[in-house]
Design an enzyme around this catalytic site. Structure first.
Site, PDB file in Angstrom:
ATOM      1  N   ARG A 182       0.753  -1.120   0.022  1.00 24.98           N
ATOM      2  CA  ARG A 182      -0.039   0.013   0.033  1.00 24.98           C
ATOM      3  C   ARG A 182       1.040   1.364  -0.098  1.00 24.98           C
ATOM      4  O   ARG A 182       0.692   2.083  -0.774  1.00 24.98           O
ATOM      5  CB  ARG A 182      -0.981   0.110   1.153  1.00 24.98           C
ATOM      6  CG  ARG A 182      -2.087  -0.780   1.117  1.00 24.98           C
ATOM      7  CD  ARG A 182      -3.133  -1.048   2.423  1.00 24.98           C
ATOM      8  NE  ARG A 182      -3.826   0.441   2.061  1.00 24.98           N
ATOM      9  CZ  ARG A 182      -4.669   0.787   3.129  1.00 24.98           C
ATOM     10  NH1 ARG A 182      -4.764   0.502   4.145  1.00 24.98           N
ATOM     11  NH2 ARG A 182      -5.231   1.895   2.761  1.00 24.98           N
ATOM     12  N   CYS A 240      -1.437   6.277   9.097  1.00 22.16           N
ATOM     13  CA  CYS A 240      -1.667   4.707   8.430  1.00 22.16           C
ATOM     14  C   CYS A 240      -2.669   5.168   7.336  1.00 22.16           C
ATOM     15  O   CYS A 240      -2.588   6.194   6.676  1.00 22.16           O
ATOM     16  CB  CYS A 240      -1.921   3.980   9.763  1.00 22.16           C
ATOM     17  SG  CYS A 240      -3.459   4.491  10.789  1.00 22.16           S
TER      18      CYS A 240
END
Length: 299
Positions: A182, A240
């Site tokens: 990611r 995050c």
């Protein structure tokens, strides 16, 4: 003043459950990205005796957007206090949070309580798996704790907004707790643009763990020193996807004896929806260059 450890072992929790159960409040924080209700279903199938379930979406965030943009904005401290008090969590209780993913969901409840002044809170190291491995029983009974008196602080501390972070990129150490694919922009299961915030250094939360439990403090310290995130060069900001797994680093840094990091609550879910530049690939990238303001004095 010595701070309480952010962790509690399964053995210690079993001992407390047998000797001081009235003062103990256990919270099941299991949750699954993209699968609403999965955490509650896992709780219903079997949980630590005496535990209630609090949901990341419903109980640990305000999806109406009180605190900040992003997928999991913080609720107002007053609303959070009222929710926990109604669930039976009070000033005199030791709150133990657990999950089944190494502690990164439970870390959200730990950080929220600790940041608002309730120091009697810990995460079960190793989660429900560690409890079962220690011969701890599971239950399907749902407790009904009476409402309690809880007094929390009225402002979130140790947080940073997108605009402030944008102005400080390059002068703070920004850690991205998401998995490497990611971060590199190879996959993106939920946010609109793949990649990472410029200057962010990839530090997946799995690196804080060994066999599902937090690494020893010395190993954690070495990890953050290697990342340049020991606080010696300035503030450390954790991010995050939506301000949850980033708090695993807050626990790890506390264990390592390092300064507490600052949380970018909106994290990549906020950044990627705001038209800000992103970086792909394995390198952090450079801070964005602000466009110069045109000189209109002669026009």
């Amino acid at each position: 003043m010595t701070r309480r450890s952010p962790l509690i072992s399964a053995a210690d929790l079993r001992s407390r459950a047998s000797t001081a159960a009235d003062r103990l409040r256990i919270v099941d924080c299991r949750w699954v990205l993209g699968k609403p209700g999965a955490g509650a279903a896992a709780y219903a199938a079997g949980h630590l005796p005496g535990a209630i379930h609090l949901d990341l979406d419903a109980d640990l965030a305000d999806l109406r957007g009180y605190g900040a943009p992003g997928r999991h904005p913080l609720p107002s401290p007053a609303a959070f206090e009222a929710r926990l008090a109604a669930a039976g969590i009070g000033d005199d209780h030791l709150v133990v949070a657990y999950d089944d993913v190494g502690g990164w969901v439970a870390a959200r409840l730990w950080w929220m309580l600790a940041t608002l002044g309730h120091d009697e809170v810990a995460v079960l190291d190793g989660g429900i798996e560690a409890w079962v491995a220690a011969d701890g029983p599971l239950s399907t009974e749902i407790p009904a704790w009476p409402p309690a008196s809880l007094h929390l602080e009225r402002e979130w501390r140790g947080v940073i907004s997108r605009e402030e972070l944008k102005s400080r990129l390059g002068s703070v150490v920004l850690l991205d707790a998401r998995a490497a694919p990611r971060y590199r922009g190879e996959v993106e299961p939920i946010d609109p643009v793949a990649g990472h915030i410029p200057t962010a250094r990839n530090a997946p939360v799995d690196g804080n763990l060994a066999e599902g439990r937090f690494r020893p403090p010395a190993e954690l310290r070495d990890r953050f020193v290697a990342l340049g995130a020991d606080g010696s060069t300035g503030d450390v900001v954790t991010a995050c996807g939506s301000g949850t797994s980033a708090l695993h680093h807050a626990i790890a840094m506390r264990l390592a004896g390092l300064p507490d990091p600052i949380l970018y609550v909106g994290s990549y879910s906020d950044w990627s929806r705001s038209g800000e530049p992103v970086v792909t690939g394995p390198e952090p990238g450079l801070p964005p260059v602000n466009e110069p303001v045109a000189d209109r004095s002669s026009t």
